[in-house]
Design an enzyme around this catalytic site. Structure first.
Site, PDB file in Angstrom:
ATOM      1  N   ARG A 141       0.906  -1.056   0.114  1.00 51.73           N
ATOM      2  CA  ARG A 141       0.134   0.263   0.023  1.00 51.73           C
ATOM      3  C   ARG A 141       0.725   1.330  -0.143  1.00 51.73           C
ATOM      4  O   ARG A 141       0.744   2.397  -0.646  1.00 51.73           O
ATOM      5  CB  ARG A 141      -0.529   0.384   0.925  1.00 51.73           C
ATOM      6  CG  ARG A 141      -2.085   1.820   1.287  1.00 51.73           C
ATOM      7  CD  ARG A 141      -2.714   1.336   2.083  1.00 51.73           C
ATOM      8  NE  ARG A 141      -2.854   0.206   3.654  1.00 51.73           N
ATOM      9  CZ  ARG A 141      -2.072   1.122   4.558  1.00 51.73           C
ATOM     10  NH1 ARG A 141      -1.224   1.835   4.444  1.00 51.73           N
ATOM     11  NH2 ARG A 141      -1.509   0.565   5.274  1.00 51.73           N
ATOM     12  N   LYS A 199      -9.824   7.077 -18.502  1.00 44.27           N
ATOM     13  CA  LYS A 199      -9.794   7.567 -19.783  1.00 44.27           C
ATOM     14  C   LYS A 199      -9.079   7.737 -20.298  1.00 44.27           C
ATOM     15  O   LYS A 199      -8.406   6.401 -21.387  1.00 44.27           O
ATOM     16  CB  LYS A 199     -10.315   9.590 -19.474  1.00 44.27           C
ATOM     17  CG  LYS A 199     -11.516   9.450 -18.438  1.00 44.27           C
ATOM     18  CD  LYS A 199     -13.006   8.647 -18.529  1.00 44.27           C
ATOM     19  CE  LYS A 199     -13.729   8.120 -16.986  1.00 44.27           C
ATOM     20  NZ  LYS A 199     -14.144   9.500 -16.770  1.00 44.27           N
ATOM     21  N   TYR A 228     -17.435  17.122 -14.271  1.00 46.80           N
ATOM     22  CA  TYR A 228     -17.827  15.675 -14.088  1.00 46.80           C
ATOM     23  C   TYR A 228     -18.260  15.389 -13.117  1.00 46.80           C
ATOM     24  O   TYR A 228     -18.646  15.905 -11.744  1.00 46.80           O
ATOM     25  CB  TYR A 228     -16.434  14.705 -13.839  1.00 46.80           C
ATOM     26  CG  TYR A 228     -17.421  13.290 -13.905  1.00 46.80           C
ATOM     27  CD1 TYR A 228     -17.981  12.416 -14.924  1.00 46.80           C
ATOM     28  CD2 TYR A 228     -16.532  12.941 -12.692  1.00 46.80           C
ATOM     29  CE1 TYR A 228     -17.482  11.833 -14.574  1.00 46.80           C
ATOM     30  CE2 TYR A 228     -16.753  11.432 -12.740  1.00 46.80           C
ATOM     31  CZ  TYR A 228     -17.893  10.901 -13.124  1.00 46.80           C
ATOM     32  OH  TYR A 228     -17.849   9.498 -13.050  1.00 46.80           O
TER      33      TYR A 228
HETATM   34  C1  PLP Z   1     -14.219  10.603 -15.355  1.00 51.47           C
HETATM   35  C2  PLP Z   1     -13.978  11.262 -14.615  1.00 51.47           C
HETATM   36  C3  PLP Z   1     -13.341  11.519 -13.451  1.00 51.47           C
HETATM   37  C4  PLP Z   1     -13.784  10.899 -12.647  1.00 51.47           C
HETATM   38  O1  PLP Z   1     -12.142   9.689 -12.639  1.00 51.47           O
HETATM   39  P1  PLP Z   1     -12.462   7.909 -12.107  1.00 51.47           P
HETATM   40  O2  PLP Z   1     -11.293   7.292 -13.296  1.00 51.47           O
HETATM   41  O3  PLP Z   1     -13.795   7.585 -12.811  1.00 51.47           O
HETATM   42  O4  PLP Z   1     -12.819   7.669 -10.620  1.00 51.47           O
HETATM   43  C5  PLP Z   1     -13.036  12.865 -12.911  1.00 51.47           C
HETATM   44  N1  PLP Z   1     -13.078  13.935 -13.434  1.00 51.47           N
HETATM   45  C6  PLP Z   1     -13.293  14.326 -15.294  1.00 51.47           C
HETATM   46  C7  PLP Z   1     -13.335  15.159 -15.938  1.00 51.47           C
HETATM   47  C8  PLP Z   1     -13.447  12.657 -15.656  1.00 51.47           C
HETATM   48  O5  PLP Z   1     -14.010  12.745 -16.820  1.00 51.47           O
END
Ligand code: PLP
Length: 387
Positions: A57, A206, A109
């Site tokens: 961790r 993403k 988001y």
């Molecule tokens: C998806 C997203 C998040 C959150 O990220 P996760 O990996 O789903 O927890 C934060 N900011 C933006 C702009 C996103 O598209």
């Protein structure tokens, strides 16, 4: 958190850093790909001594590689990897204290807004959405206890663009920090730390991962004090990514520049289809000269990205169009090799319904991938023909 590999690659170009920084061949075996250290603990040569890692961790060599890679790509000094973008955001927010105030972008988001309003606000922090393109509005919302401006640019899902350099100068004059969610642009298109921001967060789920196969997050800064606080939170709260997830993100990062170039070109062609369609009432894309953030985007981004939102004037029509794509997949998330379409009001941004951040019900969001442009534009044309 080490910076040896950072220094070695700091003068190299983006693509070279994406492939090498933090990812030097493994010294014992020469393995070229970063090994997946699937272990929770590390044998220690003597009581109170260890070889750099004691418990996974707190640190794992596979994770170290991603942390160095992220720091290198964002031109930072310190990186931390998290189990998700949301976990990275939480670790940053919890460097603040009850009573502290944060100014946030007017659309972010949905999950970010939900975390700020429903997790952090009940513990005593305050968040004010402000149009960050209007510095007078930011000044008017400023309080003695304002500690941070939280910037998303371009925003999810309205593709608003904010001037990172101007906001950073403004915040620094008042002793506050600027954190940029760089998920939409990626460090290939935009490097907030170079523009004066104090820290960057990512949903590595993403574009960084880029293949819809992993949930992960990241944080980068040059600020040693903030880096230490976030690393402390990472270890204390424990929202760390496992080594396989880290491996997938590192693998995705190697092709980030190539994927972004292709996706941006494809997006440009999709924008042309949308602009010439008579069912589309508005196209939201920073690459358009008519976009209010076009000039700022041209100044601070290498290209305009591969996210496009558009409106069709009617919720029912928007839902029918979303359901009639054949190449674009109907789904949440974004930033991967495959193109995705979604209806933010009913999908990714349901958590902002009824709030000041509510998104229009006739809005459709596209995440343009790297398929052949002709197949994407034909599918878009076909879907827009739906009535
Ligand atoms: C998806 C997203 C998040 C959150 O990220 P996760 O990996 O789903 O927890 C934060 N900011 C933006 C702009 C996103 O598209």
């Amino acid at each position: 958190m080490s910076d040896s590999s950072l220094e070695r690659w700091q003068d190299a170009g983006f693509a070279t850093r994406a492939i090498h920084a933090g990812q030097d061949p493994e010294p014992r075996t020469g393995a070229v790909a970063v090994p997946v250290f699937q272990t929770s603990t590390f044998a220690q040569p003597a009581v109170g001594e260890h070889l750099g890692w004691d418990y996974a961790r707190s640190g794992n060599p596979t994770r170290d590689a991603l942390e160095e890679s992220l720091a290198s790509l964002e031109v930072g000094r310190y990186g931390s990897a998290f189990a998700s973008g949301s976990a990275a955001q939480d670790a940053v927010l919890r460097t603040l204290r009850p009573g502290d105030h944060v100014i946030i972008a007017p659309d972010v988001y949905g999950g970010t807004y939900r975390q700020f309003k429903r997790v952090h606000e009940p513990w005593g922090m305050a968040f004010t959405p402000v149009d960050l393109s209007d510095l007078d509005a930011v000044a008017a919302a400023w309080r003695p206890e304002t500690r941070m401006i939280w910037v998303e640019t371009p925003t999810n899902p309205l593709l608003n663009v904010f001037d990172i350099e101007a906001l950073s100068a403004f915040a620094h004059e008042r002793g506050a920090r600027v954190v940029v969610d760089n998920t939409f642009a990626t460090p290939y298109l935009q490097q907030p730390l170079e523009l004066g921001a104090d820290a960057v967060v990512h949903s590595a789920t993403k574009y960084l991962g880029g293949h819809s196969d992993v949930v992960s997050g990241g944080f980068v800064t040059r600020d040693e004090e903030l880096a230490e606080q976030v690393a402390f939170n990472q270890n204390s709260m424990g929202a760390v990514p496992g080594p396989w997830d880290v491996f997938l993100v590192l693998r995705g990062i190697k092709t980030l520049g190539l994927r972004m170039d292709r996706a941006c070109d494809n997006a440009q062609q999709c924008v042309e289809v949308l602009r010439s369609s008579d069912v589309v009432t508005e196209v939201l894309y920073p690459g358009l000269a008519s976009h209010p953030g076009h000039e700022v985007a041209t100044k601070q981004m290498r290209d305009y990205g591969a996210m496009i939102s558009f409106r069709v004037g009617d919720e029912g029509l928007a839902r029918r169009i979303c359901a009639s794509f054949e190449v674009f997949t109907l789904g949440e998330s974004l930033g991967a090799v495959e193109s995705l379409v979604e209806h933010p009001g009913a999908m990714t941004h349901m958590s902002v319904a009824g709030s000041p951040l509510e998104v229009p019900a006739d809005l459709i969001r596209l995440s343009v991938g790297i398929e052949d442009a002709a197949d994407l534009t034909a599918d878009l044309q076909q879907a827009l023909g739906t009535t």
